[in-house]
Design a protein around this motif. Structure first.
Motif, mmCIF file in Angstrom:
data_model
loop_
_atom_site.group_PDB
_atom_site.id
_atom_site.type_symbol
_atom_site.label_atom_id
_atom_site.label_comp_id
_atom_site.label_asym_id
_atom_site.label_seq_id
_atom_site.Cartn_x
_atom_site.Cartn_y
_atom_site.Cartn_z
ATOM 1 N N HIS A 458 60.912 50.705 45.018
ATOM 2 C CA HIS A 458 61.198 51.195 46.367
ATOM 3 C C HIS A 458 61.036 52.715 46.391
ATOM 4 C CE1 HIS A 458 62.897 51.620 50.317
ATOM 5 N NE2 HIS A 458 63.803 52.465 49.864
ATOM 6 N N ASP A 459 60.280 53.176 47.365
ATOM 7 C CA ASP A 459 60.065 54.613 47.497
ATOM 8 C C ASP A 459 59.949 54.941 48.970
ATOM 9 O OD1 ASP A 459 59.481 57.252 47.297
ATOM 10 O OD2 ASP A 459 57.586 57.022 46.233
ATOM 11 N N ASP A 460 61.064 55.360 49.525
ATOM 12 C CA ASP A 460 61.085 55.679 50.951
ATOM 13 C C ASP A 460 61.577 57.112 51.099
ATOM 14 O OD1 ASP A 460 61.204 55.784 53.657
ATOM 15 O OD2 ASP A 460 62.353 53.933 53.912
ATOM 16 N N PRO A 468 61.718 57.624 44.070
ATOM 17 C CA PRO A 468 61.508 56.205 43.797
ATOM 18 C C PRO A 468 62.645 55.563 42.998
ATOM 19 C CG PRO A 468 59.575 57.527 43.209
ATOM 20 C CD PRO A 468 60.701 58.468 43.434
ATOM 21 N N THR A 469 62.815 54.254 43.239
ATOM 22 C CA THR A 469 63.757 53.416 42.491
ATOM 23 C C THR A 469 62.990 52.225 41.943
ATOM 24 O OG1 THR A 469 65.653 54.035 43.848
ATOM 25 C CG2 THR A 469 65.817 51.967 42.648
ATOM 26 N N VAL A 470 63.270 51.879 40.677
ATOM 27 C CA VAL A 470 62.639 50.722 40.045
ATOM 28 C C VAL A 470 63.727 49.792 39.530
ATOM 29 C CG1 VAL A 470 61.234 49.947 38.087
ATOM 30 C CG2 VAL A 470 60.535 51.955 39.412
ATOM 31 N N LEU A 471 63.550 48.491 39.739
ATOM 32 C CA LEU A 471 64.423 47.494 39.146
ATOM 33 C C LEU A 471 63.619 46.648 38.178
ATOM 34 C CD1 LEU A 471 66.043 48.200 41.852
ATOM 35 C CD2 LEU A 471 67.080 45.939 41.566
ATOM 36 N N VAL A 529 73.400 48.489 36.234
ATOM 37 C CA VAL A 529 73.199 47.071 35.945
ATOM 38 C C VAL A 529 73.494 46.291 37.223
ATOM 39 C CG1 VAL A 529 74.016 45.093 34.604
ATOM 40 C CG2 VAL A 529 73.792 47.327 33.515
ATOM 41 N N VAL A 530 72.647 45.325 37.542
ATOM 42 C CA VAL A 530 72.770 44.572 38.787
ATOM 43 C C VAL A 530 72.764 43.082 38.474
ATOM 44 C CG1 VAL A 530 71.722 44.076 41.030
ATOM 45 C CG2 VAL A 530 71.609 46.398 40.083
ATOM 46 N N THR A 531 73.851 42.385 38.808
ATOM 47 C CA THR A 531 73.904 40.936 38.595
ATOM 48 C C THR A 531 73.454 40.168 39.828
ATOM 49 O OG1 THR A 531 76.204 40.782 39.349
ATOM 50 C CG2 THR A 531 75.837 41.214 36.993
ATOM 51 N N ASP A 532 73.476 40.828 40.986
ATOM 52 C CA ASP A 532 73.031 40.213 42.242
ATOM 53 C C ASP A 532 72.581 41.356 43.142
ATOM 54 O OD1 ASP A 532 72.703 39.001 44.716
ATOM 55 O OD2 ASP A 532 74.495 37.757 44.556
ATOM 56 N N HIS A 533 71.291 41.380 43.469
ATOM 57 C CA HIS A 533 70.809 42.501 44.294
ATOM 58 C C HIS A 533 71.100 42.296 45.773
ATOM 59 C CE1 HIS A 533 67.392 40.074 45.522
ATOM 60 N NE2 HIS A 533 67.001 39.920 44.262
ATOM 61 N N LEU A 534 71.837 41.233 46.118
ATOM 62 C CA LEU A 534 72.344 41.028 47.480
ATOM 63 C C LEU A 534 71.227 40.935 48.519
ATOM 64 C CD1 LEU A 534 75.266 43.636 47.356
ATOM 65 C CD2 LEU A 534 75.379 41.207 46.777
ATOM 66 N N GLY A 538 64.736 46.394 46.088
ATOM 67 C CA GLY A 538 64.613 47.796 45.682
ATOM 68 C C GLY A 538 65.512 48.739 46.446
ATOM 69 N N ARG A 539 66.096 48.264 47.541
ATOM 70 C CA ARG A 539 66.998 49.106 48.327
ATOM 71 C C ARG A 539 68.457 48.947 47.882
ATOM 72 N NH1 ARG A 539 64.541 50.748 53.253
ATOM 73 N NH2 ARG A 539 62.484 49.834 53.538
#
Length: 1008
Positions: A458-460, A468-471, A529-534, A538-539
């Protein structure tokens, strides 16, 4: 016929019906109703009734309403629902001709205001509604009726049938919203719902069918006309759809209601996961039903009553993140917010030894500096300014000062410095950091700690300006999928990545972004750390809501395990009192009581005789004899810190402090009490004392004083009548004898009786003789020097001397329990038993010995200790450890150097003189007693009859807390003794403050 004339005729017809069928006359008031006619009837004597005139329709449906009230009358007679009243012939329904043919039923009236009109509704309303519905549905589990098996349009378990009614919703936006909900219901929700329990439910706990009392608690549930056999969880959804109207946080309301229902009638995880969808489905059904019915019956304004609320609330629910809403509801019901989160955390812990560093410092074991990035931190202004050069220079300076390799911002930290709507959520602000920030120069490579693949990018820059953010996606050996999130990256490096691209363990796949491409922040990596990105992909959020921290913590658990720093990379997030009470009950057990449970305190600090709460308020502590030399005494704290920095190990190794402490402690007792055993609590000390006595005497039986309490271990519950003879107790064990409590105020022998001590001790002799009659002898006699749970009772002169003589004559030992009253508290002596002029065989110490540190001791004779050395080794892992010994020495030093024993006498005399002076003005004070700063003020309603004033004491304790911030407690068999046992530094000023407040409070006692 005019409208007014018609209404008069209708009222007259109803009046005739009531008179002929029920023999009732009174005022008749119309009430709202969708199909039926409803009326409140108030008879001449003030009794109220509910008259229902049912419209013609399904006979089975009406029979069901009659049958369910009959069922509940037997199965749940205490539920606040209307009860059917038979007419003169005994029938529960009767024909009536009012606006056409109808069926009349008369029901009992339920008090309260309709929910929709109540001004006092709040959290208690929601909770009591949930509990009532849970109890109701549990009572209906065995109820079945043909009328409940109908195909009913208001049954949201059949919501799919309303797809054909979408055409009646004229507004395109509303129609689209409802269509999406109904299509989701048929495609995804229904199949999960069909695996859930079915039964008959009320199905219509709306805001016109629920009554509230003056405190906002539910006082009644009306109208069983919508009952249907459907899925049980529908009950929660229907009630939730109405309860949330106008509340600031609709998901919180739904969750609170579901939790209360679950507490009364446990639901499954599957049901909890469906509630949010079903609430939205209820709104969709309501809009379809209203659109169709209004078209067919446009003059029925009742149908329009709630539609404005429905659309507004549906829009609010649509703005909620559904995955997060489900997690919050699951959590409220006691289920894991994210089911797989715990498994993922365990996988990370099991495999942490094999992780690759996320950034590669020059040293193998980097030195890390934790930055305080909070709004209250020393550098808050710099962070808030977001000046790239200034922030970067500040971080570099901090790192250099600490000699660190790099700096971090902590997980769980409150990032209140963030500004702007980007961090808002419906009803709450997101401020709590969900990751760890690693500060290093721009361009620093970012490495994957373990293998994965690129899942989201995600890159806004326009919307957020944070780069930018990367998962990366990862999978555990149990098949659970989770992600690691990397934020504030260099745009140049991220542009080389593609979705699905594999990333090897240790591979450098990105780099730190420069300040100018990350909101002018100093270059850093946000790792999470993300167990559920909801569903955010990327946001995904990097900060969460403090009030929902337990949910966010499951969504993004502490990432410290990935780094393995040699310092904490996270903080404990402070929570409100309601949450802490809930979690204590859930995690710790309800048997652990909470002081002032109606309005509990959250204590975060202590100083001298004061406790400090989370809002900075100072509370005068008059019940904490544990922190004997004062809360957080600097000398004791310093001793503990210094020794913890050197060594803390068990007592098998030689250590000077342990020997020195045992010498100092034993020196406070006369010969032959000169051997010390060290343990961790007063309970352990008393348990060990029993073992010592049995080893020395060869006997097993114990003599104890009535209403005594000596500890929480099983062996001590046995010798504590306060416990075994109280609620939940199992009665006196066969090896225990209970001697009469020597109460000089209300006992058989009272103040002024010179022989009271000898006379009370006679019952000890009788208990010893009763043992002898059975061929047994006592091992030990237990007694305190002042009877604490007995009501702060001072002992009559010579009581212990005589009692000890009886026990010793039978071969038993005598124990002085000084756990509460020792270490100079009584003022005239170091130990309370000394007031009686006796030397025990065993003395047990605890509570004040370590000023709050968990330590205790048993002091006994060489002969008793030798008998215990019978070949079975005695060892206590923590008893006598170097830290405890240093703390114990510091406490003795403070008692000596601050002259606290003398201070206790002077202040205690002042307090009791002042309390006795109050007794001349307040008849409710029956007795004032004690020694030093261990005192009891007994309240009675009548000094002649000594009727205990327990309720009045409760009032005093609450008022002293509420109005004067003075903390007190009750004691005694009748709970009517105000106990006073403050930290020993309690002085003249605090004493006078207490006496003035008590005087004012007693004067304000409500008259009986």
């Amino acid at each position: 016929m005019s409208g007014a004339s018609g209404r008069q005729d209708e009222m007259a017809a109803i009046g005739s019906l009531l008179a002929e069928r029920y023999g009732i006359a009174g005022t008749i008031t119309p009430l709202p109703g969708e199909h039926d006619l409803n009326y409140r009837v108030e008879a001449a004597d003030g009794t109220r009734y509910l008259l229902k005139l049912h419209a013609p329709g399904d006979a089975d449906e009406l029979a069901m309403q009659v049958a369910v009230l009959d069922h509940l009358a037997k199965a749940a007679p205490d539920l606040p629902v209307s009860r059917a009243l038979p007419d003169r012939s005994g029938a529960q329904s009767a024909p009536a001709e009012i606006r056409g043919p109808r069926t009349a039923r008369l029901l009992t009236w339920l008090p309260g205001d309709v929910w929709s009109r109540s001004s006092v509704r709040g959290p208690a309303s929601v909770e009591t509604l949930g509990r009532l519905l849970g109890q109701l549905d549990r009572s209906l589990e065995g109820f079945a009726h043909a009328g409940a098996r109908r195909l009913y349009a208001w049954d949201i378990g059949r919501a799919g049938m309303h797809l054909e009614n979408l055409r009646f919703i004229e507004d395109a936006e509303k129609q689209a919203a409802v269509r999406a909900i109904l299509e989701r219901f048929t495609a995804e929700v229904l199949s999960r719902l069909e695996a859930c329990p079915r039964q008959v439910i009320h199905n219509d706990a709306n805001d016109y069918n629920v009554l509230l009392d003056a405190s906002g608690r539910v006082s009644g549930l009306l109208d069983f006309g919508d009952m249907v056999e459907t899925f049980r969880v529908v009950e929660i959804a229907v009630a939730g759809a109405y309860a949330l109207i106008g509340t600031p946080d609709p998901v919180e309301t739904i969750a609170r209601l579901a939790a209360a229902y679950h507490a009364a009638n446990p639901i499954s995880e599957a049901e909890a996961g469906l509630v949010f969808d079903l609430v939205r489905t209820r709104y969709a059904v309501s809009m379809c039903m209203a659109a169709r019915q209004i078209r067919d019956n446009p003059e029925n304004t009742y149908l329009l009553v709630s539609q404005e609320d429905v659309w507004r609330e549906l829009q609010r629910l649509q703005a909620e993140n559904p995955a997060l809403a489900v997690a919050r509801i699951r959590d409220a019901c006691g289920f894991a917010p994210v089911p797989q989160a715990a498994r993922i955390e365990r996988w990370l812990e099991r495999n942490a030894h094999d992780f690759s560093p996320v950034i590669r410092p020059q040293t193998a074991r980097p030195k890390v500096l934790a930055l305080d990035l909070t709004a209250s931190g020393p550098d808050a202004a710099a962070w808030a300014s977001l000046d790239a050069d200034g922030a970067e220079r500040l971080i570099e300076a901090r790192v250099a000062e600490a000699g660190a390799d790099f700096a971090i911002g902590l997980y769980g930290e409150d990032r209140a410095v963030y500004k702007g709507d980007a961090f808002d959520m419906p009803g709450a602000r997101r401020t709590v950091h969900l990751g760890v920030d690693l500060f290093a120069p721009a361009g620093e490579p970012v490495h994957a700690p373990f293998a994965g693949k690129v899942a989201f990018i995600h890159d806004d820059a326009v919307a957020c300006g944070f780069g930018p953010t990367v998962l990366l996606e990862h999978r555990t050996d149990t098949g659970d999928v989770f992600w690691t999130l990397y934020g504030h990256l260099s745009r140049r490096g991220v542009q080389k990545l593609s979705i699905g691209q594999k990333v090897a363990r240790g591979e450098a796949f990105a780099a730190f972004g420069a300040a100018e491409e990350n909101g002018n922040w100093s270059p850093h990596l946000h790792f999470q750390v993300v167990t559920d990105h909801l569903g955010l992909e990327g946001r995904m959020h990097g900060v969460g809501v403090r009030d929902h921290w337990q949910v966010w913590r499951a969504v993004s658990p502490d990432p410290s395990v990935v780094f393995g720093f040699d310092m904490p990379a996270s903080v404990t997030v402070a929570r409100d009192k309601d949450f802490l009470v809930r979690e204590r009950h859930r995690r710790i057990g309800r048997s652990l009581s909470i002081a002032y449970s109606a309005e509990p305190l959250k204590i975060v600090g202590g100083e001298g005789t004061y406790l400090i709460d989370d809002e900075g308020n100072r509370w005068l502590d008059m019940v904490n004899n544990v922190c004997h030399v004062g809360h957080c005494h600097p000398r004791v704290v310093k001793a503990a810190q210094a020794q913890m920095g050197k060594l803390n190990t068990n007592s098998r190794y030689l250590h000077d402090t342990l020997v020195e402490y045992s010498r100092r402690l034993a020196a406070l007792f006369p010969d032959p009490l000169n051997v010390c055993f060290f343990v961790n609590s007063g309970s352990e000390a008393n348990d060990l004392a029993i073992r010592l006595a049995r080893a020395y005497t060869g006997n097993r039986d114990i003599v104890t004083v009535d209403h005594a309490y000596h500890g929480h271990l099983s062996s001590l519950i046995d010798v504590s009548p306060y416990k075994f003879a109280g609620r939940g107790g199992e009665g006196r064990p066969a090896h225990v004898r209970v001697a009469e409590m020597p109460d000089l105020y209300r006992g058989r022998f009272r103040y002024g009786d010179a022989d009271a001590g000898r006379n009370y001790a006679e019952d000890v002799r009788r208990q010893v003789e009763a043992l002898a009659a059975e061929g047994r002898r006592p091992a030990l006699f237990f007694s305190e020097g002042i009877l604490g749970t007995g009501g702060q009772l001072t002992l009559p002169e010579n009581y212990l001397k005589e009692a000890y003589a009886h026990v010793r004559a039978a071969g038993g030992l005598c124990l002085a329990d000084e756990v509460q009253v020792g270490f100079g508290r009584v003022g005239s002596h170091m130990w309370a038993h000394e007031i009686q002029g006796v030397v025990p065989d065993i003395v047990t110490l605890g509570k004040p010995i370590g000023n709050g540190h968990p330590m205790a001791a048993v002091v006994t004779t060489e002969a008793v200790a030798a008998a215990f050395a019978n070949g079975m080794e005695y060892f206590n892992t923590f008893g006598g450890n170097p830290v405890s010994a240093e703390i114990g020495l510091a406490v003795l030093d403070v008692i000596r150097d601050e002259r606290l024993m003398h201070h206790c006498k002077v202040t205690g005399d002042r307090l009791m003189a002042g309390a006795r002076a109050l007794a001349t003005r307040h008849e409710i004070i029956g007795d004032v007693r004690g020694h030093g700063l261990f005192n009891g003020i007994e309240l009675v309603r009548d000094r002649a009859t000594l009727e205990p004033a327990a309720e009045e004491l409760d009032f005093v304790i609450v008022e002293m807390k509420r109005k004067h911030r003075i903390l007190l407690s009750s004691e005694g068999p009748h709970h009517n003794v105000l106990k006073v046992k403050p930290p020993a530094p309690f002085g003249a000023a605090e004493c006078d403050r207490f006496l003035a407040a008590l005087d004012e409070t007693l004067a304000a006692l409500p008259r009986r």
